[in-house]
Motif scaffolding. Structure first.
Motif, mmCIF file in Angstrom:
data_model
loop_
_atom_site.group_PDB
_atom_site.id
_atom_site.type_symbol
_atom_site.label_atom_id
_atom_site.label_comp_id
_atom_site.label_asym_id
_atom_site.label_seq_id
_atom_site.Cartn_x
_atom_site.Cartn_y
_atom_site.Cartn_z
ATOM 1 N N UNK A 1 -12.880 32.035 -20.003
ATOM 2 C CA UNK A 1 -11.982 31.989 -21.148
ATOM 3 C C UNK A 1 -12.774 31.997 -22.447
ATOM 4 N N UNK A 2 -12.014 32.159 -23.525
ATOM 5 C CA UNK A 2 -12.568 32.067 -24.880
ATOM 6 C C UNK A 2 -11.868 30.923 -25.600
ATOM 7 N N UNK A 3 -12.661 29.991 -26.079
ATOM 8 C CA UNK A 3 -12.202 28.840 -26.852
ATOM 9 C C UNK A 3 -12.480 29.155 -28.315
ATOM 10 N N UNK A 4 -11.417 29.351 -29.067
ATOM 11 C CA UNK A 4 -11.573 29.826 -30.434
ATOM 12 C C UNK A 4 -11.626 28.640 -31.416
ATOM 13 N N UNK A 5 -12.655 28.634 -32.252
ATOM 14 C CA UNK A 5 -12.743 27.665 -33.336
ATOM 15 C C UNK A 5 -12.236 28.346 -34.601
ATOM 16 N N UNK A 6 -11.148 27.839 -35.146
ATOM 17 C CA UNK A 6 -10.621 28.401 -36.386
ATOM 18 C C UNK A 6 -10.211 27.265 -37.312
ATOM 19 N N UNK A 7 -10.090 27.581 -38.590
ATOM 20 C CA UNK A 7 -9.990 26.547 -39.626
ATOM 21 C C UNK A 7 -8.846 25.575 -39.394
ATOM 22 N N UNK A 8 -7.733 26.068 -38.834
ATOM 23 C CA UNK A 8 -6.557 25.206 -38.682
ATOM 24 C C UNK A 8 -6.496 24.498 -37.339
ATOM 25 N N UNK A 9 -7.458 24.748 -36.456
ATOM 26 C CA UNK A 9 -7.397 24.144 -35.130
ATOM 27 C C UNK A 9 -7.672 22.646 -35.205
ATOM 28 N N UNK A 10 -7.136 21.904 -34.231
ATOM 29 C CA UNK A 10 -7.352 20.461 -34.208
ATOM 30 C C UNK A 10 -8.829 20.123 -34.062
ATOM 31 N N UNK A 11 -9.555 20.952 -33.329
ATOM 32 C CA UNK A 11 -10.977 20.709 -33.145
ATOM 33 C C UNK A 11 -11.718 20.731 -34.470
ATOM 34 N N UNK A 12 -11.239 21.582 -35.405
ATOM 35 C CA UNK A 12 -11.909 21.724 -36.691
ATOM 36 C C UNK A 12 -11.495 20.666 -37.699
ATOM 37 N N UNK A 13 -10.287 20.139 -37.586
ATOM 38 C CA UNK A 13 -9.732 19.318 -38.657
ATOM 39 C C UNK A 13 -9.647 17.826 -38.359
ATOM 40 N N UNK A 14 -9.826 17.401 -37.123
ATOM 41 C CA UNK A 14 -9.515 16.002 -36.811
ATOM 42 C C UNK A 14 -10.464 15.415 -35.773
#
Length: 337
Positions: free
Chosen positions: A202-215
Motif C-alpha cells: 500500500x501507499x500511506x500518504x502524508x498530506x497537510x490535512x491528514x491526522x498524522x501531520x496535524x495532531x
C-alpha cells in the motif's frame, strides 16, 4: 499457491472531506481485479464533492453511505456491521493499494488456516510526492511485534473471526485504533498467527490535512492511554502513574481479554517513554521522566543499545535540581552555541 478457495475480503474505506484523494483511492481498490472483493465505503457526510465520486463507483461498491458519524473508528465499525467477508482490512480515503495487494494477501490466508494476520511493508508518500518504504515487522524479533510494532495499517489484514472475537475497533480512540487492534490481536493469538508478505502492499500518504501531520500529540496521548490501561490490568500502578503524568489519558478503553505478561507490559511502557520523552522540552516531560527514574526499576542488561542511549540522555538532563534550573541551563547552552 493457495490450497483452498480465495477468501472474500471485506475492505472498508472510511472517508470525510477527502474529495481530492478519494477517487485515486477507489480506483486503486477496483483496479486490483480481485474477484472476491467486498468494498464498503463509509463517508461521514462530506460536503466537498465526495458523494459524487462515490456514486460514480457505486456499481462496484457493495455498500456505502454518507451521513454524520462519530469519527473514523465508528465509521469502520459501521462498515463492519455490513461486512460478510472472511478477511477484513481498511483503507483510508487518502491512501492507496498497490497492484496485486489483495491477491497476495488472499493467497496467504487461503493457504494457511492458522494465519490470523497478514501484513506487509508500505510506501510512505510525502506531500511533494517523494516515496520511501516503511518495512514490515522483523521476522527475527518477535518481541518487537509487541513492544515496537510497525503497524503498517494500510498493509495489514485480519481474519474476520479474530475481529469478531475482539469486537471491531475501539471507538473511543480516533488516532491509534490500528495500534490498539494490533495489540489486541497479537496478545490474543500470539506472533505465530502473523504472516509477513515481503513487499509493499500500500501507499500511506502524508498530506497537510491528514491526522498524522496535524495532531501528533493526540497520537501520543492515545498510545499512552492504551498502555495506561494495560498497566492497570497487570496491577502496575507505578507505570500507570508515570503515563498519566502529563499525557491526557482516555478513560474507559476496553480491556484486553487475553492473559498479559507483567514484564512485557513494562517493556512496552519503557519503550514508549524513552522513545518520545528522552529529549525533554516541557515541564510535563521533566516531571514525567523524573517520576519514571524514581519509581520504575530498570535492568540495563535488558535494554537495547538505542534504549540505553536514550536512558543516558534522560539521566543527563535530570541532573538539574528542578525544572527552572533545567530550563535556565538549556537556554544558556543555546545562547553560547
Amino acid at each position: 499457491m493457495s490450497t483452498g478457495p480465495l477468501p472474500r475480503i471485506s475492505l472498508i474505506t472510511p472517508s470525510f472531506q477527502q474529495a481530492g484523494y478519494l477517487e485515486e483511492c477507489l480506483a486503486s481498490v477496483h483496479e486490483q481485479g480481485y474477484p472476491q472483493l467486498e468494498h464498503i465505503v463509509v463517508d461521514g457526510g462530506s460536503t466537498d464533492g465526495s458523494v459524487g465520486i462515490i456514486q460514480r463507483y457505486a456499481d462496484r461498491i457493495n455498500w456505502w453511505c454518507s451521513e454524520p458519524d462519530q469519527g473514523q473508528s465508528a465509521a469502520i465499525n459501521k462498515g463492519l456491521a455490513h461486512a460478510t467477508g472472511q478477511v477484513f482490512g481498511w483503507l483510508n480515503s487518502d491512501d492507496l493499494l498497490l497492484p496485486g495487494a489483495l491477491e497476495a494477501v488472499a493467497e496467504v490466508f487461503a493457504s494457511d488456516p492458522n494465519a490470523m494476520v497478514v501484513t506487509g511493508a508500505r510506501i510512505r508518500r510525502g506531500s511533494h510526492g517523494q516515496d520511501d518504504v516503511l518495512p514490515a515487522d522483523p521476522v527475527d524479533d518477535l518481541k518487537a511485534w509487541y513492544v515496537r510494532p510497525m503497524v503498517n495499517q494500510q498493509s495489514t489484514f485480519y481474519r474476520m473471526e479474530a475481529i469478531q472475537a475482539i469486537g471491531g475497533v475501539e471507538e473511543r480512540l480516533h488516532f491509534v485504533m490500528d495500534y490498539e487492534l494490533w495489540e489486541q490481536v497479537i496478545h490474543r493469538f500470539g506472533p505465530s498467527a502473523v504472516r509477513i508478505v515481503p513487499r509493499p502492499l500500500s501507499v500511506f500518504r502524508i498530506q497537510a490535512a491528514s491526522k498524522t501531520s496535524t495532531a501528533q500529540h493526540r497520537f501520543l496521548d492515545e498510545t499512552a492511554s492504551v498502555l495506561h490501561g494495560l498497566s492497570l490490568q497487570v496491577a502496575r500502578r507505578d507505570l500507570a502513574d508515570v503515563l498519566a503524568s502529563g499525557y491526557a489519558i482516555t478513560q474507559g478503553l476496553r480491556r484486553f481479554q487475553s492473559p498479559l505478561n507483567n514484564a512485557l507490559v513494562q517493556d512496552m511502557v519503557v519503550q514508549f517513554l524513552l522513545k518520545w520523552d528522552h529529549t525533554i522540552f516541557t515541564r510535563d516531560q521533566f516531571r514525567r521522566m523524573r517520576l519514571f527514574r524514581r519509581t520504575i526499576e530498570l535492568d540495563r542488561g535488558l535494554l537495547t543499545p538505542l534504549q540505553s542511549q536514550w536512558l543516558d540522555e534522560v539521566d543527563e538532563q535530570l541532573r538539574m535540581p528542578g525544572w527552572l534550573a533545567f530550563r535556565s541551563f538549556r537556554k544558556w547552552k543555546h545562547l553560547v552555541r
